[in-house]
Design a protein around this motif. Structure first.
Motif, PDB file in Angstrom:
ATOM      1  N   ILE A 140      -3.226  56.591  16.376  1.00 37.09           N
ATOM      2  CA  ILE A 140      -2.726  56.310  17.722  1.00 37.09           C
ATOM      3  C   ILE A 140      -2.586  54.804  17.936  1.00 37.09           C
ATOM      4  CG2 ILE A 140      -3.299  56.484  20.184  1.00 37.09           C
ATOM      5  CD1 ILE A 140      -4.675  59.137  19.536  1.00 37.09           C
ATOM      6  N   LYS A 141      -3.535  54.034  17.419  1.00 35.13           N
ATOM      7  CA  LYS A 141      -3.473  52.580  17.555  1.00 35.13           C
ATOM      8  C   LYS A 141      -2.235  52.021  16.861  1.00 35.13           C
ATOM      9  CE  LYS A 141      -6.122  48.364  16.647  1.00 35.13           C
ATOM     10  NZ  LYS A 141      -7.360  47.801  16.050  1.00 35.13           N
ATOM     11  N   LYS A 142      -1.933  52.527  15.670  1.00 32.98           N
ATOM     12  CA  LYS A 142      -0.745  52.065  14.944  1.00 32.98           C
ATOM     13  C   LYS A 142       0.525  52.438  15.691  1.00 32.98           C
ATOM     14  CE  LYS A 142      -2.846  52.273  10.330  1.00 32.98           C
ATOM     15  NZ  LYS A 142      -2.809  52.937   8.999  1.00 32.98           N
ATOM     16  N   ARG A 143       0.576  53.650  16.210  1.00 34.20           N
ATOM     17  CA  ARG A 143       1.758  54.094  16.956  1.00 34.20           C
ATOM     18  C   ARG A 143       1.951  53.250  18.208  1.00 34.20           C
ATOM     19  NH1 ARG A 143       4.021  59.022  16.238  1.00 34.20           N
ATOM     20  NH2 ARG A 143       4.192  59.343  18.499  1.00 34.20           N
ATOM     21  N   LEU A 144       0.845  52.899  18.853  1.00 41.24           N
ATOM     22  CA  LEU A 144       0.921  52.077  20.055  1.00 41.24           C
ATOM     23  C   LEU A 144       1.432  50.673  19.728  1.00 41.24           C
ATOM     24  CD1 LEU A 144       0.279  52.217  23.100  1.00 41.24           C
ATOM     25  CD2 LEU A 144      -1.992  51.327  22.575  1.00 41.24           C
ATOM     26  N   GLU A 145       0.950  50.110  18.646  1.00 37.37           N
ATOM     27  CA  GLU A 145       1.379  48.762  18.249  1.00 37.37           C
ATOM     28  C   GLU A 145       2.846  48.739  17.818  1.00 37.37           C
ATOM     29  OE1 GLU A 145      -1.389  47.851  15.194  1.00 37.37           O
ATOM     30  OE2 GLU A 145      -2.978  47.180  16.572  1.00 37.37           O
ATOM     31  N   ASN A 146       3.330  49.840  17.266  1.00 39.60           N
ATOM     32  CA  ASN A 146       4.716  49.909  16.800  1.00 39.60           C
ATOM     33  C   ASN A 146       5.689  50.362  17.888  1.00 39.60           C
ATOM     34  OD1 ASN A 146       3.961  49.120  14.210  1.00 39.60           O
ATOM     35  ND2 ASN A 146       3.595  51.237  13.551  1.00 39.60           N
ATOM     36  N   GLY A 147       5.175  50.557  19.109  1.00 39.91           N
ATOM     37  CA  GLY A 147       6.046  50.938  20.216  1.00 39.91           C
ATOM     38  C   GLY A 147       6.580  52.346  20.141  1.00 39.91           C
TER      39      GLY A 147
END
Length: 822
Positions: A140-147
């Motif tokens: 989820i953190k990666k998805r959030l950072e990648n928009g």
């Protein structure tokens, strides 16, 4: 509603009121003063915005908003449709959700959920069988950072999925199950607090006027306008974004930087409705971003977007009419004890009706009812729910209205080179035709929204050949907002089928279609489309039209369907005078280019090697679009074809020699010939050879008893036959099962003495037959002879119903026969 491209107007409909400008009552905002321009004496301004006193006199009650013609229920539906959840910018979404996620990942139990589950390392062989969509906080953190998240609800769903997966896989009472439950409660508590905070911030913005009181957005930006060059060097080409250009007249005429350099100050520019000089053209940069205008409610004094309030600023010319926002309108009506509309503002239903629009609308509504009936039955069979509930869930999202909004006579002049070359054949100087525009509206949340547009050109029996009795489907465009969206293709196909059925009864013999999608960034009819709406590829658009014409053949609306190449170019005896000459078609422009190149080649203007190299280089330029667009004259390829250029001689052409232009044009369109469709309509004068259809179509007609003869009434849609076939098959199975009973004897043998397996095999064959019928109805496939025999046996048990349906269809009056166009 109000156009953002209008010149700024005073008082309480500003073109754009910037967030942060003072919102005190009694003042309205205009565009303001430009940098370096001093305001007039006595005029107050703030933040670059002119502050003008509000009109204090009595305000007339006028209908400048569609809200007044809505009931209270419709207004509430409209307001609800504007609620798209919290409107967070990507940066704010990332920041707020990131803070919440950081708190979770620092929890004492977070180590269990911060990384993906490794079934091999943990010895969980059945993990992916139980958990179909794994999720963890690290992902989820990666998805959030990648928009990857467009809304806060998507972020919430993934976090809850992480903990729900753990609670599903691990039994209740286990350590991991308890950890997941504890962290889920903590997240829900923190998430609710965040939502309350964001809602409070949004409400504060709405009250202060920094955001729309209806939709909650601060700015609504329009698609950037598209400008086309009027210069001589690149006429009709788009002016690139962020480049400089020049404007003349009332922003009607534009010149790119290159064409502007070619203009001479000493020579006035002669245009259709004005004459200007080069010095009078204004320089601009194509980087404008237009914002939706605002309007202030005279009751609550809140600001709303004009589009959200359905406010028409063009009608409010004196700027003194009273405006009441939708929320205040609801309060006023409830105080008065009325919920009905207070206005009779014309809607789509009130647009003028014509014989054509009535025919199309009646046809489409009938077919849509059949489509919805099938969809509801499929839902009943799949989900085992009641038919009433299924119809409610599969119903239309709003009323469909079809209107013809244009019907005008136009004239197409034959271009000079074409007319000069074929003058010896008495080729016409011009063709007259009637242009018609058909539009489709759907009432979405109380608002009639235009979803589809169609332009057609009709050349009647008075037109000289080759255009006699032809119709041309010129432009077609749509947006995907129809509800339900899956009905778009069906409804648009039915409109085209109904139109072709209408014109064949009026005596038109052929329909011509050029399946050519627009280039990227271009639009045929509708100016702006959703960002995620894709433009169909050449092959897909072509198949879209082919599917429609196959359905026309099944119903008897048209006979043979071919293409322009096979019809006109395959015969070497034909010359260019046999090809219909249509406005906006591929043929007129391309044949003129070929004749021009032949003339220039004869004169030696392009005989130099430098010219050939330059031309070859241009042909290889990357980005040139293929598909159904010309790629230019390939002289080397033409010589390799074996045809000698001597055929261009005018004398040999008049003596009956093969037409060089026709041969060259045929060679050009041959690779893309399937995009130029020609359908022979089943009118009263159709020739027998033009009634021939593929074997699959003929078998479909024979199986369903569809009688086809010139000018016959159109048969029902394929899906209506499918419904009856499915119902008949279901009735047979039920009747057979009832005869068999449940006794041990009948479990081993049928009533005819055959083993049960054989009886079941026959039923299975009947079921397969029904499936194949569906496939034939949709895809044009035919049944095998064996299945046709089974179908014949089945038909004998209930012939009365099919015969009755057939007689009823044949006895329907044809209102459009012999009727002239509106």
């Amino acid at each position: 509603v109000g156009s953002p491209r209008e010149s700024p107007q005073p008082h309480h409909q500003p073109l754009a009121r910037p967030p942060g400008a003072p919102g005190q009552a009694g003042y309205q905002y205009n565009r303001g003063v430009h940098p370096g321009v001093r305001p007039a004496a006595g005029v107050a301004y703030a933040n670059g915005q002119v502050i003008m006193p509000k009109h204090t006199g009595p305000k007339p009650q006028e209908d400048h908003t569609l809200i007044n013609c809505f009931t209270v229920e419709q207004i509430e539906t409209h307001i609800e449709s504007l609620h798209n959840g919290l409107q967070l910018s990507p940066q704010k979404l990332k920041a707020k959700c990131g803070e919440l996620l950081k708190t979770l990942m620092s929890h004492q139990h977070a180590w269990v959920f911060n990384t993906p589950v490794d079934p091999v390392e943990l010895g969980l062989p059945d993990y992916f069988q139980v958990i179909k969509r794994p999720m963890d906080l690290g992902t989820i953190k990666k998805r959030l950072e990648n928009g990857c998240y467009s809304s806060i609800e998507g972020f919430q769903a993934d976090v809850l999925l992480t903990f729900d997966n753990a609670m599903v896989y691990n039994p209740e009472g286990s350590v991991v199950h308890n950890m997941a439950g504890e962290m889920k409660k903590k997240f829900e508590f923190n998430y609710d607090a965040l939502i309350n905070q964001l809602n409070a911030e949004e409400d504060a913005k709405r009250k202060s006027g920094d955001a729309c009181a209806l939709c909650g957005c601060e700015k609504l930006l329009f698609e950037p306008p598209v400008f086309y060059c009027n210069g001589l060097r690149c006429p009709g080409k788009r002016i690139r974004r962020n480049s400089y250009y020049y404007v003349g007249g009332n922003n009607q005429y534009h010149w790119c930087h290159v064409c502007y350099g070619d203009l001479k100050e000493s020579s006035p520019i002669e245009l259709a409705d004005l004459t200007v000089r080069k010095s009078e053209l204004a320089k601009k940069k194509n980087d404008e971003v237009h914002e939706e205008s605002w309007v202030q409610c005279d009751k609550c004094e809140r600001w709303v977007h004009q589009i959200c309030a359905l406010f028409n600023t063009r009608q409010n010319k004196d700027q003194r009419s009273e405006f009441t926002c939708p929320r205040c309108t609801i309060e006023e009506r409830k105080k008065k004890g009325t919920t009905d509309a207070s206005s009779t503002t014309p809607m789509a239903e009130d647009l003028p009706r014509t014989k054509l629009s009535e025919y199309l609308e009646t046809h489409v509504r009938t077919r849509v009812d059949a489509w919805l009936e099938r969809a509801a039955q499929d839902k009943v069979d799949a989900e085992h729910i009641s038919m009433e509930k299924a119809k409610k869930e599969t119903g239309l999202g709003g009323h469909i209205t079809i209107r013809q909004v244009t019907s005008m006579d136009r004239k197409l002049e034959v271009r000079d080179r074409m007319r000069k070359r074929y003058n010896f054949r008495n080729y016409p100087d011009e063709f007259t035709f009637r242009c018609k525009c058909i539009v489709v509206f759907q009432n979405l949340d109380g608002v009639d929204t235009m979803l589809f547009g169609l332009y057609v050109y009709e050349h009647d029996e008075k037109n000289p050949g080759p255009n006699t009795r032809t119709v041309y489907v010129s432009y077609l465009d749509s947006v995907y907002y129809m509800r339900p969206r899956r009905m778009r293709t069906y409804i648009y196909h039915e409109i085209l089928i109904a139109y072709l059925d209408y014109v064949r009864h009026r005596g038109f013999s052929t329909a011509h279609i050029w399946a050519c999608p627009p280039l990227k960034g271009d639009d045929y009819i509708l100016y702006a489309k959703p960002e995620d709406q894709k433009t169909p590829r050449d092959d897909r658009l072509r198949q879209w039209y082919v599917d429609m014409l196959v359905e026309c053949q099944k119903r008897g609306v048209c006979g043979k369907v071919t293409n322009m190449y096979d019809l006109y170019f395959a015969d070497p005896k034909n010359d260019a005078t046999v090809v219909p000459y249509m406005e906006g078609d591929y043929f007129p422009a391309e044949v003129e280019n070929i004749i021009k190149e032949l003339e220039e080649g004869k004169g030696g203007k392009k005989s130099s090697n430098a010219g050939k190299k330059k031309k070859a280089k241009k042909a290889k330029k990357p980005g040139n679009r293929g598909g159904t667009r010309s790629t230019g004259y390939d002289e080397e390829a033409f010589k390799a074809s074996g045809f000698q250029p001597e055929g261009v001689n005018q004398k040999s052409l008049e003596e009956g020699g093969r037409d060089f232009v026709m041969a060259k044009l045929g060679e050009t369109i041959h690779p893309m010939k399937e995009s130029f469709l020609v359908a022979f309509l089943n009118w009263k004068g159709i020739k027998e050879e033009n009634t021939v259809v593929p074997k699959a179509i003929a078998e479909f007609r024979e199986k369903h008893g569809i009688k086809v003869y010139p000018d016959c009434p159109a048969a029902e849609a394929s899906i209506e036959y499918e419904l009856r076939d499915a119902a008949a098959a279901a009735g047979k199975v039920a009747e057979t099962e009832k005869k068999e009973g449940d006794s041990p004897e009948t479990a081993e043998a049928g009533d005819d003495g055959k083993p049960k397996a054989t009886v079941e095999g026959e039923h299975a064959e009947e079921g397969d037959k029904t499936s194949d019928e569906k496939g034939g109805a949709r895809d044009g496939e035919s049944d095998t002879p064996a299945k046709a025999d089974v179908d014949g046996g089945a038909q004998e048990e209930s012939p009365t119903k099919e015969e009755t349906d057939e007689k009823r269809e044949q006895s329907k009056p044809t209102d459009v026969a012999g009727v002239s166009g509106p």
